[in-house]
Structure formats: structure tokens, C-alpha cells
Design an enzyme around this catalytic site. Sequence first.
Site, PDB file in Angstrom:
ATOM      1  N   ARG A   1     -49.145 -39.471 -19.671  1.00 13.22           N
ATOM      2  CA  ARG A   1     -48.534 -38.234 -19.149  1.00 13.22           C
ATOM      3  C   ARG A   1     -48.168 -37.319 -20.324  1.00 13.22           C
ATOM      4  O   ARG A   1     -47.570 -37.748 -21.302  1.00 13.22           O
ATOM      5  CB  ARG A   1     -47.297 -38.578 -18.327  1.00 13.22           C
ATOM      6  CG  ARG A   1     -46.521 -37.367 -17.809  1.00 13.22           C
ATOM      7  CD  ARG A   1     -45.383 -37.022 -18.747  1.00 13.22           C
ATOM      8  NE  ARG A   1     -44.604 -35.873 -18.300  1.00 13.22           N
ATOM      9  CZ  ARG A   1     -43.772 -35.204 -19.086  1.00 13.22           C
ATOM     10  NH1 ARG A   1     -43.601 -35.570 -20.342  1.00 13.22           N
ATOM     11  NH2 ARG A   1     -43.120 -34.173 -18.628  1.00 13.22           N
ATOM     12  N   VAL A   2     -48.552 -36.045 -20.252  1.00  9.23           N
ATOM     13  CA  VAL A   2     -48.237 -35.070 -21.304  1.00  9.23           C
ATOM     14  C   VAL A   2     -47.520 -33.896 -20.657  1.00  9.23           C
ATOM     15  O   VAL A   2     -47.947 -33.408 -19.605  1.00  9.23           O
ATOM     16  CB  VAL A   2     -49.528 -34.593 -22.011  1.00  9.23           C
ATOM     17  CG1 VAL A   2     -49.223 -33.478 -22.996  1.00  9.23           C
ATOM     18  CG2 VAL A   2     -50.204 -35.760 -22.732  1.00  9.23           C
ATOM     19  N   GLY A   3     -46.438 -33.450 -21.288  1.00  4.61           N
ATOM     20  CA  GLY A   3     -45.663 -32.326 -20.743  1.00  4.61           C
ATOM     21  C   GLY A   3     -46.008 -31.015 -21.418  1.00  4.61           C
ATOM     22  O   GLY A   3     -47.165 -30.744 -21.768  1.00  4.61           O
ATOM     23  N   ASP A   4     -44.991 -30.202 -21.637  1.00  2.00           N
ATOM     24  CA  ASP A   4     -45.163 -28.833 -22.151  1.00  2.00           C
ATOM     25  C   ASP A   4     -45.347 -28.745 -23.669  1.00  2.00           C
ATOM     26  O   ASP A   4     -45.847 -27.737 -24.183  1.00  2.00           O
ATOM     27  CB  ASP A   4     -43.910 -28.019 -21.808  1.00  2.00           C
ATOM     28  CG  ASP A   4     -42.654 -28.667 -22.398  1.00  2.00           C
ATOM     29  OD1 ASP A   4     -42.362 -29.827 -22.028  1.00  2.00           O
ATOM     30  OD2 ASP A   4     -41.997 -28.049 -23.251  1.00  2.00           O
TER      31      ASP A   4
ATOM     32  N   THR B   1     -32.476 -37.659 -22.283  1.00  2.00           N
ATOM     33  CA  THR B   1     -32.576 -36.470 -23.135  1.00  2.00           C
ATOM     34  C   THR B   1     -34.040 -36.083 -23.334  1.00  2.00           C
ATOM     35  O   THR B   1     -34.936 -36.823 -22.966  1.00  2.00           O
ATOM     36  CB  THR B   1     -31.902 -36.661 -24.508  1.00  2.00           C
ATOM     37  OG1 THR B   1     -32.685 -37.566 -25.277  1.00  2.00           O
ATOM     38  CG2 THR B   1     -30.498 -37.185 -24.351  1.00  2.00           C
TER      39      THR B   1
ATOM     40  N   GLY C   1     -40.987 -31.066 -18.564  1.00  2.00           N
ATOM     41  CA  GLY C   1     -42.236 -30.506 -19.073  1.00  2.00           C
ATOM     42  C   GLY C   1     -43.116 -29.871 -18.026  1.00  2.00           C
ATOM     43  O   GLY C   1     -43.745 -28.833 -18.281  1.00  2.00           O
TER      44      GLY C   1
ATOM     45  N   THR D   1     -36.981 -26.990 -24.133  1.00  2.00           N
ATOM     46  CA  THR D   1     -36.755 -28.424 -23.954  1.00  2.00           C
ATOM     47  C   THR D   1     -36.417 -28.643 -22.486  1.00  2.00           C
ATOM     48  O   THR D   1     -35.789 -27.775 -21.863  1.00  2.00           O
ATOM     49  CB  THR D   1     -35.607 -28.914 -24.865  1.00  2.00           C
ATOM     50  OG1 THR D   1     -35.330 -30.288 -24.571  1.00  2.00           O
ATOM     51  CG2 THR D   1     -34.328 -28.102 -24.710  1.00  2.00           C
ATOM     52  N   GLY D   2     -36.831 -29.766 -21.936  1.00  2.00           N
ATOM     53  CA  GLY D   2     -36.519 -30.032 -20.532  1.00  2.00           C
ATOM     54  C   GLY D   2     -37.707 -30.600 -19.797  1.00  2.00           C
ATOM     55  O   GLY D   2     -38.596 -31.219 -20.398  1.00  2.00           O
TER      56      GLY D   2
HETATM   57  N1  GLY Z   1     -40.285 -31.424 -22.461  1.00  2.00           N
HETATM   58  C1  GLY Z   1     -40.966 -32.585 -22.815  1.00  2.00           C
HETATM   59  C2  GLY Z   1     -41.672 -33.250 -21.771  1.00  2.00           C
HETATM   60  O1  GLY Z   1     -41.419 -33.021 -20.580  1.00  2.00           O
HETATM   61  O2  GLY Z   1     -42.508 -34.049 -22.073  1.00  2.00           O
END
Ligand code: GLY
Length: 260
Positions: free
Chosen positions: A172-175, A143, A197, A194-195
Site C-alpha cells: 500500500r502506498v499513500g500520498d 502517527t 494518504g 501529513t495524514g
Molecule cells: N501520509 C502517509 C500515508 O498515508 O502513507
Amino acid sequence: MAETYFKVLAHGGAGSDNAFKDGPETACLKILNQLKQGKSVLDSACLGVVSLEDDGRFNAGVGSRTRANGAVQMDASCMDSAGGFGAVAAMEGFKNPVLAARLLVERNEKLLAGSGAEDFAREQGLEVFPGSVSAGGADNAGTDTVGCVVFDGKTFASALSTGGTGGSPAGRVGDVPLIGCGLYAGPYGAVAATGKGEAIALNMTAFRAYQMMEEGMGPQFVLEEVLDWFEEDEDIGLLLVNRKSYAAGSNRSMAWAVME
Ligand code: GLY
């Protein structure tokens, strides 16, 4: 006297089981209570996210998934249509990263990462949570980011929180902490994504979705367009609200709720 108009949406992340819909419902109820007590839209949205961070069944806060090295690293952000924005990235050891993001709205620095975010949260007295412990078990496997969007008839706000992609490299950093990628709020509406990143950031998803609403397209139309930008193997989900309506959906299961 003009009628008060609240619209509140919350979700437990792309991939979350609809059986856990009570989590977003509780978040919406808490947001509505805050609004009715006169709290700001931004504070109310962040407290909705706190409820999801504390839940344990979603990939955020105490339920955050672990990284490849076993650490829990979290990102969070919030924004309102009055121009407020704050975010934290790759933060360890605190229960509610969204509250650190909220506190940064008042500061000159808008995004703090890693040890800088943790020092800031400590100075602000935020509640600690052991850095290498996740309460999330099988419930949140696969999730993603939790989020809320809120409108009180005048101001829009959006707030997000995530443990990132389970098993991804530390750092690691996403959106989520990137303005216009995971979230956006302006005078025409609010968006929470959400999803995956990387795909969400490459598409500048939240800002482009917002721009479509600014051009007059309705939330449901925008939702369907945005879902089409993503490949089948790229998880994506969205909450959108404008002055007239709202939409929520994902190309995966997604527990979500709306209350007015
Ligand atoms: N949407 C959150 C991430 O990919 O970190």
C-alpha cells in the site's frame, strides 16, 4: 549586503505528541546549520527529515510502523522550486529513504518502488536497517508522515518520509511519493502534508494548497481552508511557507517547530 533570510519548519506527523516537540526542533536546528554552511535548500530539508527518521519516536525511518504482514515499508520524497523532484515507495531495509529520494533528483527516473528502490539504495551505499524491524513503539502509534519545508530567501524545498499506515497491506502506498499530493515546492512557496494518504492524494492537497498561495492567499488562510477539505476521521496536517510568512497545523495533535 542583502540580509540572509531563512525560514525552516519541521513536524513529527499528524497525531504526534507535542511532548516530542524537541524532535522537530532538533531537525530545524540541523537544517539551519546546513543552510549557514552554504548547503542547498533541498539537501538541508532532506537532512532535517533524516533527523526525524533517526529519532525513533515518529512514523518514519527507524520508527516506521509495521504493515499487516509485519514488514516495514517506507515512502519518501523531496522537491525544490528549481524543479528538482525524487521519491521512493514501499522500500524496505534502509534507515533513511529520504536520502534515496534525494539521490533520484539527479537521475532520469524520479520515482522508484520496492526492490528497484532497494537496489538503487544499495548501489548508492545507503545505510541498511533490518527490513522487518521497527524501533517505533507506543510513541508513534497512530502517527503519520514527518516533513520539513525550507526557504532561504531564494529557493523553496519540501521533504517527507513515512512508514505508511500501521497495519495496512504490504504494497500500500499513500500520498508521500506522489508529486502534488504529499508535497509541492515552486517559486511561490512550499507545502508538506501529513495524514491519511488516500484522502490527501484524492484532494491533490499539496499542489492545490500551493496554487492558493500562488494566487496570493496567505499560508494561515490556506491552512484553514485545506483542513476543511477533510472529514473528521481523516487525519490531516500541513506545513506551508511562502516569501512572507508560514503556517503549521493539523486536525490532530502535531509536534512541530519553526526557526528563522
Ligand atoms: N501520509 C502517509 C500515508 O498515508 O502513507
